[in-house]
Design a protein around this motif. Structure first.
Motif, mmCIF file in Angstrom:
data_model
loop_
_atom_site.group_PDB
_atom_site.id
_atom_site.type_symbol
_atom_site.label_atom_id
_atom_site.label_comp_id
_atom_site.label_asym_id
_atom_site.label_seq_id
_atom_site.Cartn_x
_atom_site.Cartn_y
_atom_site.Cartn_z
ATOM 1 N N GLU A 12 0.833 -1.213 0.000
ATOM 2 C CA GLU A 12 0.000 0.000 0.000
ATOM 3 C C GLU A 12 0.863 1.257 0.000
ATOM 4 O OE1 GLU A 12 -2.963 0.123 2.991
ATOM 5 O OE2 GLU A 12 -3.806 -1.840 2.507
ATOM 6 N N LEU A 13 1.938 1.245 0.784
ATOM 7 C CA LEU A 13 2.829 2.405 0.846
ATOM 8 C C LEU A 13 3.481 2.655 -0.509
ATOM 9 C CD1 LEU A 13 4.369 4.605 2.442
ATOM 10 C CD2 LEU A 13 6.099 2.870 2.937
ATOM 11 N N ILE A 14 4.041 1.610 -1.113
ATOM 12 C CA ILE A 14 4.712 1.762 -2.408
ATOM 13 C C ILE A 14 3.718 2.220 -3.466
ATOM 14 C CG2 ILE A 14 5.999 0.558 -4.216
ATOM 15 C CD1 ILE A 14 7.072 -1.319 -2.057
ATOM 16 N N SER A 15 2.536 1.617 -3.457
ATOM 17 C CA SER A 15 1.520 1.970 -4.445
ATOM 18 C C SER A 15 1.089 3.426 -4.300
ATOM 19 C CB SER A 15 0.311 1.045 -4.285
ATOM 20 O OG SER A 15 -0.680 1.358 -5.233
ATOM 21 N N SER A 16 0.943 3.893 -3.049
ATOM 22 C CA SER A 16 0.510 5.277 -2.828
ATOM 23 C C SER A 16 1.572 6.285 -3.263
ATOM 24 C CB SER A 16 0.161 5.491 -1.350
ATOM 25 O OG SER A 16 1.323 5.355 -0.538
ATOM 26 N N VAL A 17 2.847 5.916 -3.116
ATOM 27 C CA VAL A 17 3.930 6.824 -3.505
ATOM 28 C C VAL A 17 4.150 6.811 -5.020
ATOM 29 C CG1 VAL A 17 6.407 7.279 -3.315
ATOM 30 C CG2 VAL A 17 5.103 6.637 -1.284
#
Length: 594
Positions: free
Chosen positions: A316-321
């Motif tokens: 989720e973190l990588i996707s959001s960035v």
């Protein structure tokens, strides 16, 4: 005769299938091959007599790399893909596209299906390449009979022979609706993607009927057709079923080192592989998360539509960035690709460790080569230093000792930097050099023959200032190990403004220098990692009520240190999704820590 570097790498080759890439002095790929056994095949180039073009190839090989696959057939398909991508000079037979055919659906009003040897930029659909040419031909005939498109030259006012046989949709005598073609094309796409269960079942039933009627020749023909289909459209783990552009990341960790593999999958093919190897401080999943974000934060980097990562990585973190889809495969061919990446990552890391051990054993003349390069009479003992910190905090240094080319781990030393509380390479170097050599002088211990700093001019000047101006050790040689763009030792620096001293990159002296750099970096990173595991930022955040793994990762990524989190405003923390209650608990806890 193979160089020392190649001889060492040959000894480490795995007895596994894969594709190998031969490189010249500039690192350019000049030949791509496949092997049932990488160990036997690659060794044969350097351990056998050759003539003609093979001899010329061997004379131009300065290094090689390889990618392990799950089968010999996959190594063949990977070889084809890499040849088409890199166009190596010595791959004359395959690089022109004449080796293995593709099945093509033409891009026109009345499309045809045909066998071709070259992929063109004509917006047509291509499937393949297919290693078994005869099987591809027979499969094409099967498709033409069962999923007909156009087989005639076009409108002629009457049905052609194939139309009468049901093997042409009839563009020869009528205007075929576009949807009729599209329906057939979808069936062909599904068939060539490996969905052959229904067709195979029907063929087996026909084969059994023919056998029952004692029509053994017809039964044998159907059996052969089944084999041709299996040979042509068999699913391959190295190839994705769809054409989604995706990058795949996976890792293997051992002894404080992280080996990362990146597979670039385009047009349903593994087009490129990159590998990274570095010592780490955080947990592997956290390091990989940070690595991925940095990997795409480069100039002209084009993001894929999908990124595949292993368990534990914050998707989720990588996707959001990055604003792209990030997934963790759980089963199927993508999971098998992830496993293959781990396999390659482990081989790369094992190779590094074994090379390090071999370099320890082959040190004859290496110390003297470094001594000659620096203008020193002889060297028996080298002490090397490096620093590590976390975004300017938790600063440590470490020293390793090499005697006659071999590490003496009993003499390694660790240092917690006390004089500074933020990143300052000059101050860190001065403190650790002062502490080390003032103690040796005080205890009347023997000094080393050479002091090496992992860094550049800043570290070199700081070390000289302490040794010469403070301690009076004007005759103690000092040099800096200058890194290149890949963070590897490239040169030695004796003084500011002087020319860099370059060693032969194939010499034992150069290998020893890299071994020293790797070892001091590994040692300081391991020391730093152990300290952080006892009182790390992450562990302190974990103790705070209301902060789970995802919130912890967001705080780590944005701020990186306890002091910066403590200074963050409530508005900033709310933007990360923290509630008033959690923010209050966070501020109270951090205030107690500091």
């Amino acid at each position: 005769m193979a160089s020392e570097h190649i001889e060492q790498k040959l000894a480490l080759l795995p007895d596994l299938p894969g594709s190998y890439q031969m490189k010249d002095l500039n690192g350019k790929i000049i030949y791509v091959g496949k092997a049932k056994s990488l160990k036997n095949r690659v060794r044969s180039y350097f351990k056998s007599e050759h003539d003609g073009k093979t001899a010329e190839l061997v004379r131009n090989i300065a290094d090689f790399d390889f990618i392990v696959t799950s089968s010999e057939k996959e190594s063949l398909l990977l070889e084809i893909t890499l040849i088409q991508k890199y166009q190596p000079y010595f791959n004359i037979r395959l690089k022109r596209g004449t080796g293995y055919p593709y099945i093509k659906i033409t891009n026109e009003r009345d499309p045809q299906i045909e066998l071709v040897s070259i992929v063109k930029k004509d917006n047509a659909q291509y499937f393949g390449p297919y290693p078994n040419v005869y099987a591809a031909q027979e499969t094409l005939h099967f498709i033409q009979k069962n999923y007909p498109l156009r087989r005639c030259s076009g409108f002629q006012g009457r049905p052609c022979l194939y139309a009468n046989m049901g093997q042409c949709l009839g563009a020869c005598w009528r205007e075929v609706p576009v949807m009729e073609y599209q329906t057939q094309i979808k069936k062909i796409q599904s068939f060539l993607a490996g969905n052959t269960q229904t067709v195979a079942k029907q063929l087996r039933e026909k084969m059994d009927v023919a056998a029952d009627k004692l029509e053994f020749e017809r039964a044998a023909d159907i059996r052969d057709q089944l084999n041709f289909i299996a040979e042509t459209v068999e699913k391959q783990k190295i190839i994705s079923k769809d054409g989604t552009p995706r990058d795949l990341f996976n890792f293997y960790m051992d002894k404080g080192w992280l080996s990362v593999q990146i597979f670039f999958i385009r047009q349903a093919r593994l087009l490129k592989r990159e590998k990274r190897l570095f010592a780490i401080v955080d947990e592997p999943a956290e390091e990989l998360t940070s690595f991925i974000l940095q990997f795409y934060n480069r100039k002209n980097t084009v993001l894929p539509k999908e990124i595949l990562v292993p368990d534990g990585v914050d998707t989720e973190l990588i996707s959001s960035v990055l604003k792209t889809e990030v997934r963790t495969p759980k089963r199927g061919e993508k999971k098998e690709l992830m496993n293959l990446a781990i396999k390659n990552a482990k081989i790369v890391l094992d190779e590094k460790f074994r090379l390090m051990e071999m370099n320890e054993q082959k040190t004859n003349g290496a110390m003297q080569e470094i001594a000659d390069a620096l203008g020193i009479n002889e060297i028996h003992r080298i002490e090397a230093f490096d620093h590590s910190h976390t975004q300017g905090e938790e600063i440590v240094s470490a020293m390793v000792v090499f005697e006659d080319g071999v590490p003496n781990k009993q003499k390694y030393r660790k240092y917690k930097i006390k004089s500074v509380n933020h990143a300052d390479e000059r101050a860190e170097t001065m403190e650790v050099i002062r502490r080390r050599y003032s103690r040796l002088l005080k205890e009347h211990e023997k000094l080393p023959d050479l002091v090496l700093m992992d860094g550049g001019v800043i570290q070199l000047n700081a070390a000289r200032e302490v040794l010469e101006d403070e301690l009076g050790l004007v005759d103690l040689p000092v040099a800096a190990m200058v890194k290149n763009d890949h963070h590897k030792t490239a040169d030695l620096l004796k003084s500011e403004g002087s020319q860099h001293t370059q060693l032969d990159p194939k010499s034992q002296g150069f290998f020893l220098l890299q071994r020293i750099q790797d070892e001091v970096h590994r040692f300081v990173i391991t020391f730093h990692r152990n300290l952080r595991s006892k009182s790390s930022l992450g562990s302190k955040l974990d103790e705070i009520t209301g902060i789970g793994p995802k919130t912890r990762q967001k705080l780590l990524t944005k701020y990186g240190s306890l002091s910066k989190i403590e200074k963050a405003s409530k508005e900033e923390l709310k933007q990360l999704g923290l509630s008033e209650k959690v923010i209050q608990a966070l501020k109270i806890s951090l205030g107690a820590i500091h």
